[in-house]
Write a protein that holds these residues in place. Structure first.
Motif, mmCIF file in Angstrom:
data_model
loop_
_atom_site.group_PDB
_atom_site.id
_atom_site.type_symbol
_atom_site.label_atom_id
_atom_site.label_comp_id
_atom_site.label_asym_id
_atom_site.label_seq_id
_atom_site.Cartn_x
_atom_site.Cartn_y
_atom_site.Cartn_z
ATOM 1 N N ALA A 21 -26.407 -32.725 -82.159
ATOM 2 C CA ALA A 21 -26.492 -32.817 -83.258
ATOM 3 C C ALA A 21 -27.918 -32.499 -83.316
ATOM 4 O O ALA A 21 -28.328 -33.564 -81.938
ATOM 5 C CB ALA A 21 -25.946 -33.604 -84.282
ATOM 6 N N PRO A 22 -28.630 -32.123 -84.216
ATOM 7 C CA PRO A 22 -30.379 -32.608 -84.253
ATOM 8 C C PRO A 22 -30.326 -33.960 -84.238
ATOM 9 O O PRO A 22 -29.729 -34.656 -84.932
ATOM 10 C CB PRO A 22 -31.237 -31.609 -85.138
ATOM 11 C CG PRO A 22 -29.909 -30.159 -85.312
ATOM 12 C CD PRO A 22 -28.843 -31.488 -84.537
ATOM 13 N N PRO A 23 -31.553 -34.596 -83.858
ATOM 14 C CA PRO A 23 -32.515 -35.921 -83.827
ATOM 15 C C PRO A 23 -32.773 -36.447 -85.583
ATOM 16 O O PRO A 23 -32.925 -35.290 -86.049
ATOM 17 C CB PRO A 23 -32.978 -35.841 -83.187
ATOM 18 C CG PRO A 23 -34.541 -34.498 -83.094
ATOM 19 C CD PRO A 23 -32.664 -34.141 -83.191
ATOM 20 N N PRO A 24 -33.233 -37.206 -85.651
ATOM 21 C CA PRO A 24 -33.050 -38.066 -86.893
ATOM 22 C C PRO A 24 -34.144 -37.031 -87.384
ATOM 23 O O PRO A 24 -35.347 -37.260 -86.735
ATOM 24 C CB PRO A 24 -32.480 -38.917 -86.953
ATOM 25 C CG PRO A 24 -31.674 -39.599 -86.202
ATOM 26 C CD PRO A 24 -31.868 -38.493 -85.469
ATOM 27 N N GLY A 25 -34.231 -36.477 -88.860
ATOM 28 C CA GLY A 25 -35.698 -36.053 -89.013
ATOM 29 C C GLY A 25 -35.959 -34.617 -88.955
ATOM 30 O O GLY A 25 -36.686 -33.528 -89.585
ATOM 31 N N ALA A 26 -35.452 -34.445 -88.237
ATOM 32 C CA ALA A 26 -35.246 -32.671 -87.388
ATOM 33 C C ALA A 26 -34.772 -31.805 -88.383
ATOM 34 O O ALA A 26 -33.530 -32.608 -89.242
ATOM 35 C CB ALA A 26 -34.838 -32.447 -85.933
ATOM 36 N N PRO A 27 -34.827 -30.492 -89.063
ATOM 37 C CA PRO A 27 -34.594 -29.712 -89.944
ATOM 38 C C PRO A 27 -32.761 -29.259 -89.537
ATOM 39 O O PRO A 27 -32.119 -29.631 -87.882
ATOM 40 C CB PRO A 27 -34.367 -28.428 -89.518
ATOM 41 C CG PRO A 27 -36.188 -28.315 -88.883
ATOM 42 C CD PRO A 27 -35.459 -29.733 -87.821
ATOM 43 N N PRO A 28 -32.324 -29.655 -90.323
ATOM 44 C CA PRO A 28 -30.101 -29.424 -90.082
ATOM 45 C C PRO A 28 -29.883 -28.035 -88.783
ATOM 46 O O PRO A 28 -30.333 -27.049 -89.841
ATOM 47 C CB PRO A 28 -29.619 -29.596 -91.683
ATOM 48 C CG PRO A 28 -30.899 -29.173 -92.774
ATOM 49 C CD PRO A 28 -32.460 -29.886 -92.111
ATOM 50 N N ALA A 29 -28.921 -28.543 -88.713
ATOM 51 C CA ALA A 29 -28.470 -27.196 -87.309
ATOM 52 C C ALA A 29 -27.519 -26.159 -88.500
ATOM 53 O O ALA A 29 -26.556 -26.515 -89.385
ATOM 54 C CB ALA A 29 -27.803 -27.666 -86.401
ATOM 55 N N PRO A 30 -27.309 -24.977 -88.714
ATOM 56 C CA PRO A 30 -26.181 -23.808 -88.760
ATOM 57 C C PRO A 30 -24.687 -24.696 -89.073
ATOM 58 O O PRO A 30 -24.767 -25.097 -87.643
ATOM 59 C CB PRO A 30 -26.823 -22.551 -88.290
ATOM 60 C CG PRO A 30 -27.948 -23.291 -87.377
ATOM 61 C CD PRO A 30 -27.937 -24.508 -87.395
ATOM 62 N N PRO A 31 -24.324 -24.837 -89.668
ATOM 63 C CA PRO A 31 -22.764 -24.747 -90.525
ATOM 64 C C PRO A 31 -22.043 -24.804 -88.344
ATOM 65 O O PRO A 31 -21.118 -24.921 -88.122
ATOM 66 C CB PRO A 31 -21.629 -24.917 -91.209
ATOM 67 C CG PRO A 31 -23.170 -23.990 -92.240
ATOM 68 C CD PRO A 31 -24.259 -23.667 -91.139
ATOM 69 N N ASP A 32 -22.685 -23.489 -87.840
ATOM 70 C CA ASP A 32 -21.439 -23.264 -86.813
ATOM 71 C C ASP A 32 -21.941 -23.262 -85.480
ATOM 72 O O ASP A 32 -21.795 -23.140 -84.664
ATOM 73 C CB ASP A 32 -20.066 -22.278 -87.195
ATOM 74 C CG ASP A 32 -22.126 -20.791 -87.903
ATOM 75 O OD1 ASP A 32 -23.113 -21.014 -87.182
ATOM 76 O OD2 ASP A 32 -21.629 -19.527 -87.331
ATOM 77 N N ALA A 33 -23.167 -23.985 -86.047
ATOM 78 C CA ALA A 33 -23.985 -24.002 -84.510
ATOM 79 C C ALA A 33 -23.153 -25.225 -83.394
ATOM 80 O O ALA A 33 -23.250 -24.871 -82.085
ATOM 81 C CB ALA A 33 -24.901 -25.149 -84.631
ATOM 82 N N TRP A 34 -22.180 -25.802 -83.565
ATOM 83 C CA TRP A 34 -21.217 -26.657 -82.762
ATOM 84 C C TRP A 34 -20.955 -25.123 -81.479
ATOM 85 O O TRP A 34 -20.206 -25.507 -80.862
ATOM 86 C CB TRP A 34 -20.194 -27.182 -83.271
ATOM 87 C CG TRP A 34 -19.430 -26.709 -84.411
ATOM 88 C CD1 TRP A 34 -19.458 -26.459 -85.482
ATOM 89 C CD2 TRP A 34 -18.264 -26.301 -83.491
ATOM 90 N NE1 TRP A 34 -18.530 -25.592 -85.651
ATOM 91 C CE2 TRP A 34 -17.765 -25.490 -85.047
ATOM 92 C CE3 TRP A 34 -17.248 -25.771 -82.640
ATOM 93 C CZ2 TRP A 34 -16.148 -24.943 -84.591
ATOM 94 C CZ3 TRP A 34 -16.199 -25.378 -82.017
ATOM 95 C CH2 TRP A 34 -15.731 -24.589 -83.584
ATOM 96 N N ARG A 35 -20.293 -24.516 -82.229
ATOM 97 C CA ARG A 35 -20.172 -22.938 -81.456
ATOM 98 C C ARG A 35 -20.663 -22.633 -79.945
ATOM 99 O O ARG A 35 -20.537 -22.163 -79.202
ATOM 100 C CB ARG A 35 -19.462 -22.133 -82.331
ATOM 101 C CG ARG A 35 -18.483 -22.223 -83.250
ATOM 102 C CD ARG A 35 -17.848 -20.707 -83.540
ATOM 103 N NE ARG A 35 -17.364 -21.136 -85.494
ATOM 104 C CZ ARG A 35 -15.853 -21.044 -84.612
ATOM 105 N NH1 ARG A 35 -14.905 -21.248 -83.913
ATOM 106 N NH2 ARG A 35 -14.860 -21.544 -85.742
ATOM 107 N N THR A 36 -22.247 -23.254 -80.413
ATOM 108 C CA THR A 36 -23.393 -22.498 -79.435
ATOM 109 C C THR A 36 -23.457 -23.264 -78.262
ATOM 110 O O THR A 36 -23.417 -22.814 -76.555
ATOM 111 C CB THR A 36 -24.735 -22.330 -80.325
ATOM 112 O OG1 THR A 36 -24.586 -23.761 -80.028
ATOM 113 C CG2 THR A 36 -24.466 -21.806 -80.876
ATOM 114 N N GLY A 37 -22.458 -24.479 -77.956
ATOM 115 C CA GLY A 37 -22.340 -25.752 -76.783
ATOM 116 C C GLY A 37 -20.746 -24.670 -76.147
ATOM 117 O O GLY A 37 -19.318 -23.962 -75.995
ATOM 118 N N GLY A 38 -21.053 -25.268 -75.083
ATOM 119 C CA GLY A 38 -19.581 -25.434 -73.846
ATOM 120 C C GLY A 38 -18.417 -26.423 -74.840
ATOM 121 O O GLY A 38 -18.912 -26.946 -75.046
ATOM 122 N N ILE A 39 -17.473 -25.338 -74.800
ATOM 123 C CA ILE A 39 -16.721 -26.134 -75.316
ATOM 124 C C ILE A 39 -14.850 -26.181 -74.283
ATOM 125 O O ILE A 39 -14.610 -25.063 -73.703
ATOM 126 C CB ILE A 39 -15.802 -25.494 -76.068
ATOM 127 C CG1 ILE A 39 -16.928 -25.664 -77.574
ATOM 128 C CG2 ILE A 39 -14.458 -26.123 -77.167
ATOM 129 C CD1 ILE A 39 -16.742 -24.570 -78.679
#
Lengths: 294, 386
Positions: A187-205
């Motif tokens: 997740a982006p660090p505090p203060g950074a723009p929020p990530a899109p709701p489905d950004a978690w899908r871009t990681g290795g799962i």
């Protein structure tokens, strides 16, 4: 006298009985059920009145696939087998259905052999009455999916017995994927723009923690999947022997796929001593291989 | 020492069992029993120690009878001459029936004990104390107090999860009726069985990815609420049995031997269908019996046994929507040919070939009804005793 004895023994040896073969050679198996030779036969006996298929897709090597439904009240058993197999299984019917008067419930769970190729799968069923007369045959049209999930980058760890092995992958950014952290996305660090709701899908799962309860449920394989645009750089693959579940030794294999191209593979054997010093004891995973993604 | 070669087994396949991963191949050589026995007695004490090695479930070694006893046998001038009393303690064969208590494995012509004997008293042995009284070699009374957990089966072999003990005994006699030598006895057991309780369980929420698509669907989610533990319970069990042995010398042939034995029991099965009336909700009644007939002809012996055991007389199952009686009986027909070399007390050997047909209800017919499973066997045994 000798000939008489041999004749008596030969006669007795020819006694017919229910087949003791557990049916392990068949591609579709119902554990614990009686095996009979040949395909499921159809006739004018009691019909299967309902067939419930929860999901149309089954994977090679999958266990405990549920089929259930109802039959006419005169049915004593349901025969089930894969179209093409030289044998089928006998499953007794159950209790009267409380919702539909005059019909009985039935259910079974089958295992599919790991060697079944992806594609259509036809499961043939027929009800049988107490006199052994088969009813009309019914076919469950299923689809055998790929043995492994697909994606831009797939790391597959599979093993050949019921055991708890764990796959670890360290991506080029140093994020370690494993059962304790099944996604490399951060997740982006505090203060950074929020990530899109489905950004978690871009990681290795990591798709699952197979064999975790040593109960043999499911396929003995785990996959780390980057669905698209896997980060470029060097990856490290490791494995941890959490438990051999009482096995003396377990053979394992690691394959790395980039699309349809196999980048690398490795294989080995896990021994009981490998389980004594593992990740749970603070040790790093056993290094298996490294590979580069460009 | 007994080594078996299963020449043919109908239920043998070159696979491993789904449940425990054990081989399903039955066509194999097996060291069935390798026994080393030492026994002795003095005026006031006696002992017996028997060790065993075998490969029935893989290579293993262990003890069998381990017993020390106090012994009292009045001399020839005493008023009670002819009486012998022993008070022993340790591990010994349960005094119930001829095939469990009296007949040793090396003496029995048939390869194994009757089904009922192995089911009610798996492994024969139990831990406890026994009082043995013999009067002039024709009356033999044994009363034992044992744990009730046979070493060859049960949930706690060799241990005792409950304070109550089993009381078991046998009274036997022998004599002659004209040319017929007779022996027989009656046995009884009264005891307490144990039903294990369960530990408390925590709530579980389980997702089973049935279609393996990696997406949670409501049909793939199940929850198991937390459950309180349940206490262990005990239950009553009992058994009665009777046995008769008859032997007559057939002129110009040899001894003709007949053995009859049977037992009726409630909640006593600890081997084949371990009884647990707490789970079952009713008593588990069992009935078993065997008839053995052998004819010796010089070194050659031919014979057979009819062996029947019903571990659960009141078994029921749901079939075709109704509750029906389930056939839970096992009937074993055995025929054998044995060839003896040497005679006691010299070293001696025996070669036995036995064919066994087991009629059971372990299979299913096309209609799903219980049916006889094809599991006939031919076994050859080489036995040597020193």
């Amino acid at each position: 006298m000798r000939r008489l004895c041999l004749a008596v023994v030969a006669t007795l040896c020819a006694c017919e009985g229910a087949d003791p073969d557990p049916g392990l050679h068949l591609s579709l198996r119902v554990p614990g059920a009686q095996v009979r030779g040949g395909p499921v036969r159809a006739g004018d006996g009691p019909p299967i009145t309902q067939l419930e298929v929860r999901t149309p897709t089954v994977r090679p090597g999958q266990g405990d696939y549920l089929l259930a439904g109802r039959v006419a009240a005169t049915a004593a058993a349901v025969h089930v087998g894969r179209v093409g197999d030289d044998g089928h299984f006998v499953v007794p019917t159950g209790v009267p259905d409380p919702a539909v008067e005059g019909e009985l419930q039935w259910s079974l769970r089958f295992d599919l052999a790991p060697t079944v190729a992806p594609g259509p799968l036809q499961v043939r069923l027929a009800a049988v009455d107490a006199a052994g007369r088969s009813g009309p045959a019914m076919t469950a049209d299923l689809t055998v999916g790929p043995a492994a999930p697909t994606g831009d980058l797939v790391v597959r760890l599979s093993w050949d017995a019921v055991a708890d092995l764990d796959l670890y992958v360290v991506d080029p950014a140093g994020n370690r994927l494993g059962p304790d952290d099944p996604n490399t996305w951060r997740a982006p660090p505090p203060g950074a723009p929020p990530a899109p709701p489905d950004a978690w899908r871009t990681g290795g799962i990591l798709d699952r923690d197979a064999g975790a309860d040593c109960d043999g449920a499911g396929v003995m394989a785990e996959h780390a999947v980057w669905a698209a645009d896997a980060p470029a750089g060097t990856y490290a693959v490791g494995l941890d022997v959490a438990s051999l579940c009482g096995q003396a030794a377990v053979g394992w294999r690691v394959e790395v796929w980039r699309g349809d191209t196999r980048l690398t593979e490795a294989a080995g054997v896990a021994w009981p001593e490998d389980a004594r010093v593992g990740v749970a004891a603070g040790a790093p995973p056993l290094a298996v291989t490294t590979f580069d993604v460009r | 020492m007994q080594t078996d070669w299963t020449v043919h087994a109908q239920d043998s396949v070159d696979q491993l069992a789904d449940g425990d991963g054990q081989p399903l191949n039955r066509d194999a050589f097996v060291l069935r029993r390798g026994r080393l026995r030492a026994e002795g007695e003095a005026p006031f004490v006696a002992y017996a120690v028997e060790l065993d090695v075998n490969t029935v479930d893989g290579a293993q070694a262990g003890f069998r009878q381990v017993e020390a006893a106090l012994r009292w046998a009045p001399g020839e001038d005493a008023a009670l001459h002819g009486l012998e009393a022993r008070l022993g303690a340790g591990v010994f064969a349960t005094p119930f029936g001829h095939s469990v208590y009296v007949e040793r494995d090396g003496e029995r012509l048939l390869l194994e004990r009757p089904l009922w004997a192995d089911a009610l008293f798996p492994g024969q042995l139990d831990v406890g104390a026994r009082l043995d009284l013999r009067w002039q070699n024709w009356v033999h009374l044994t009363v034992a107090v044992v744990n009730g957990q046979p070493l060859g089966g049960g949930a706690f072999p060799g241990r005792d999860p409950d304070a109550a003990k089993d009381v078991v005994g046998r009274v036997a006699t022998r004599g002659a009726l004209g040319p017929v030598r007779l022996g027989g006895g009656v046995s009884a057991l009264q005891g307490t069985g144990f039903h294990a309780g369960t530990p408390p369980s925590k709530e579980r929420f389980v997702w089973r990815d049935l279609n393996e698509d990696g997406v949670v669907q409501t049909s793939e989610i199940t929850s198991t609420p937390p459950a309180a533990g349940t206490p262990s319970e005990t239950f009553e069990r009992w058994g009665v049995g009777a046995d008769l042995q008859a032997e007559v010398d057939v002129p110009r042939v040899g001894p003709l031997r007949l053995q009859l034995e049977g037992a009726l029991a409630t909640n006593l099965d600890r081997g084949l269908r371990p009884a647990d009336p707490v789970t079952l909700g009713r008593d588990q009644r069992a009935l078993g019996g065997a008839v053995t007939l052998t004819q010796a002809w010089g070194p050659l012996t031919v014979g057979g046994r009819a062996d029947h055991y019903a571990p659960e007389l009141d078994a029921r199952e749901t079939r075709a929507g109704g509750v029906v009686r389930r056939d839970e009986t096992f009937t074993r027909w055995s025929a054998l040919v044995a060839w003896d070399v040497g005679a006691a007390p010299d070293p001696r050997g025996r070669l036995t070939v036995e064919y066994t047909h087991l009629a059971d209800a372990l299979g299913r017919d096309a209609a799903g009804a219980p049916a006889d499973l094809a599991n006939d066997r031919v076994v050859a045994r080489l036995q040597v005793a020193f």
